[in-house]
Design a protein around this motif. Structure first.
Motif, PDB file in Angstrom:
ATOM      1  N   ALA A  59       3.289   3.409 -13.067  1.00  0.00           N
ATOM      2  CA  ALA A  59       1.943   2.878 -13.200  1.00  0.00           C
ATOM      3  C   ALA A  59       1.765   1.599 -12.381  1.00  0.00           C
ATOM      4  O   ALA A  59       0.835   0.859 -12.570  1.00  0.00           O
ATOM      5  CB  ALA A  59       1.648   2.603 -14.672  1.00  0.00           C
ATOM      6  N   ALA A  60       2.663   1.348 -11.469  1.00  0.00           N
ATOM      7  CA  ALA A  60       2.648   0.104 -10.705  1.00  0.00           C
ATOM      8  C   ALA A  60       1.451   0.007  -9.772  1.00  0.00           C
ATOM      9  O   ALA A  60       0.939   1.014  -9.299  1.00  0.00           O
ATOM     10  CB  ALA A  60       3.932  -0.022  -9.902  1.00  0.00           C
ATOM     11  N   GLU A  61       1.071  -1.230  -9.527  1.00  0.00           N
ATOM     12  CA  GLU A  61       0.006  -1.512  -8.576  1.00  0.00           C
ATOM     13  C   GLU A  61       0.641  -2.126  -7.338  1.00  0.00           C
ATOM     14  O   GLU A  61       1.439  -3.040  -7.431  1.00  0.00           O
ATOM     15  CB  GLU A  61      -0.996  -2.481  -9.195  1.00  0.00           C
ATOM     16  CG  GLU A  61      -2.137  -2.819  -8.277  1.00  0.00           C
ATOM     17  CD  GLU A  61      -3.164  -3.721  -8.924  1.00  0.00           C
ATOM     18  OE1 GLU A  61      -3.518  -4.740  -8.310  1.00  0.00           O
ATOM     19  OE2 GLU A  61      -3.610  -3.401 -10.043  1.00  0.00           O
ATOM     20  N   PRO A 107      -5.288  -0.757   2.428  1.00  0.00           N
ATOM     21  CA  PRO A 107      -5.638  -0.767   0.999  1.00  0.00           C
ATOM     22  C   PRO A 107      -4.406  -0.689   0.092  1.00  0.00           C
ATOM     23  O   PRO A 107      -3.377  -0.139   0.465  1.00  0.00           O
ATOM     24  CB  PRO A 107      -6.497   0.482   0.820  1.00  0.00           C
ATOM     25  CG  PRO A 107      -6.857   0.923   2.181  1.00  0.00           C
ATOM     26  CD  PRO A 107      -5.834   0.391   3.120  1.00  0.00           C
ATOM     27  N   GLY A 108      -4.572  -1.262  -1.084  1.00  0.00           N
ATOM     28  CA  GLY A 108      -3.521  -1.187  -2.091  1.00  0.00           C
ATOM     29  C   GLY A 108      -3.626   0.116  -2.869  1.00  0.00           C
ATOM     30  O   GLY A 108      -4.525   0.923  -2.637  1.00  0.00           O
ATOM     31  N   THR A 109      -2.690   0.309  -3.793  1.00  0.00           N
ATOM     32  CA  THR A 109      -2.700   1.517  -4.623  1.00  0.00           C
ATOM     33  C   THR A 109      -2.481   1.176  -6.084  1.00  0.00           C
ATOM     34  O   THR A 109      -1.875   0.154  -6.413  1.00  0.00           O
ATOM     35  CB  THR A 109      -1.600   2.511  -4.186  1.00  0.00           C
ATOM     36  OG1 THR A 109      -0.330   1.872  -4.306  1.00  0.00           O
ATOM     37  CG2 THR A 109      -1.801   2.969  -2.752  1.00  0.00           C
ATOM     38  N   LYS A 110      -2.994   2.036  -6.938  1.00  0.00           N
ATOM     39  CA  LYS A 110      -2.747   1.990  -8.388  1.00  0.00           C
ATOM     40  C   LYS A 110      -2.351   3.393  -8.791  1.00  0.00           C
ATOM     41  O   LYS A 110      -3.043   4.346  -8.457  1.00  0.00           O
ATOM     42  CB  LYS A 110      -4.005   1.567  -9.155  1.00  0.00           C
ATOM     43  CG  LYS A 110      -4.334   0.112  -9.048  1.00  0.00           C
ATOM     44  CD  LYS A 110      -5.548  -0.233  -9.904  1.00  0.00           C
ATOM     45  CE  LYS A 110      -5.957  -1.675  -9.662  1.00  0.00           C
ATOM     46  NZ  LYS A 110      -7.211  -2.022 -10.326  1.00  0.00           N
ATOM     47  N   ASP A 111      -1.242   3.489  -9.476  1.00  0.00           N
ATOM     48  CA  ASP A 111      -0.734   4.792  -9.920  1.00  0.00           C
ATOM     49  C   ASP A 111      -0.607   5.769  -8.752  1.00  0.00           C
ATOM     50  O   ASP A 111      -0.867   6.963  -8.887  1.00  0.00           O
ATOM     51  CB  ASP A 111      -1.630   5.390 -11.014  1.00  0.00           C
ATOM     52  CG  ASP A 111      -1.693   4.515 -12.248  1.00  0.00           C
ATOM     53  OD1 ASP A 111      -0.679   3.853 -12.557  1.00  0.00           O
ATOM     54  OD2 ASP A 111      -2.746   4.475 -12.896  1.00  0.00           O
TER      55      ASP A 111
END
Length: 110
Positions: free
Chosen positions: A20-22, A90-94
């Motif tokens: 579940a890391a961001e 862009p970043g990511t979530k999950d």
């Protein structure tokens, strides 16, 4: 509850958190540089600026905040202006591309 079961539950929680890391957004510092303000050059101003950026899934900066000043208003403004105009990865979530906050430190040195 016995110790083995407690250890298993703790290990399960840790492994779930890893998925579940961001991952915050990032940018290529080589292609995104701020221009030293002329007045700051003349006054030999130097320092580090800490900023936070809210980056959209498309890599655009939606919001920016000054976290820690360099001690010089011109340097702070120039860093925020230049990095706000940068295209971010862009970043990511999950594991999915998402809107994320990222922190950037920009060092002005002569």
């Amino acid at each position: 509850m016995n110790k083995r079961l407690i250890g298993f539950i703790a290990a399960s929680l840790v492994s779930t958190a890893a998925f579940a890391a961001e991952v915050p957004a990032s940018f290529d510092a080589k292609n995104c540089k701020a221009e030293y303000p002329k007045a700051s050059l003349m006054n030999e101003e130097q320092g580090a600026v800490s900023m936070s950026f809210l980056v959209s899934p498309s890599g655009e900066v939606l919001e920016s905040k000054l976290e820690k000043s360099s001690g010089f208003k011109n340097l702070d403004k120039a860093a925020l202006k230049a990095l706000t105009a940068c295209k971010f990865k862009p970043g990511t979530k999950d594991g999915a591309v998402a809107q994320t906050w990222t922190k950037v430190d920009y060092v002005w040195s002569l």
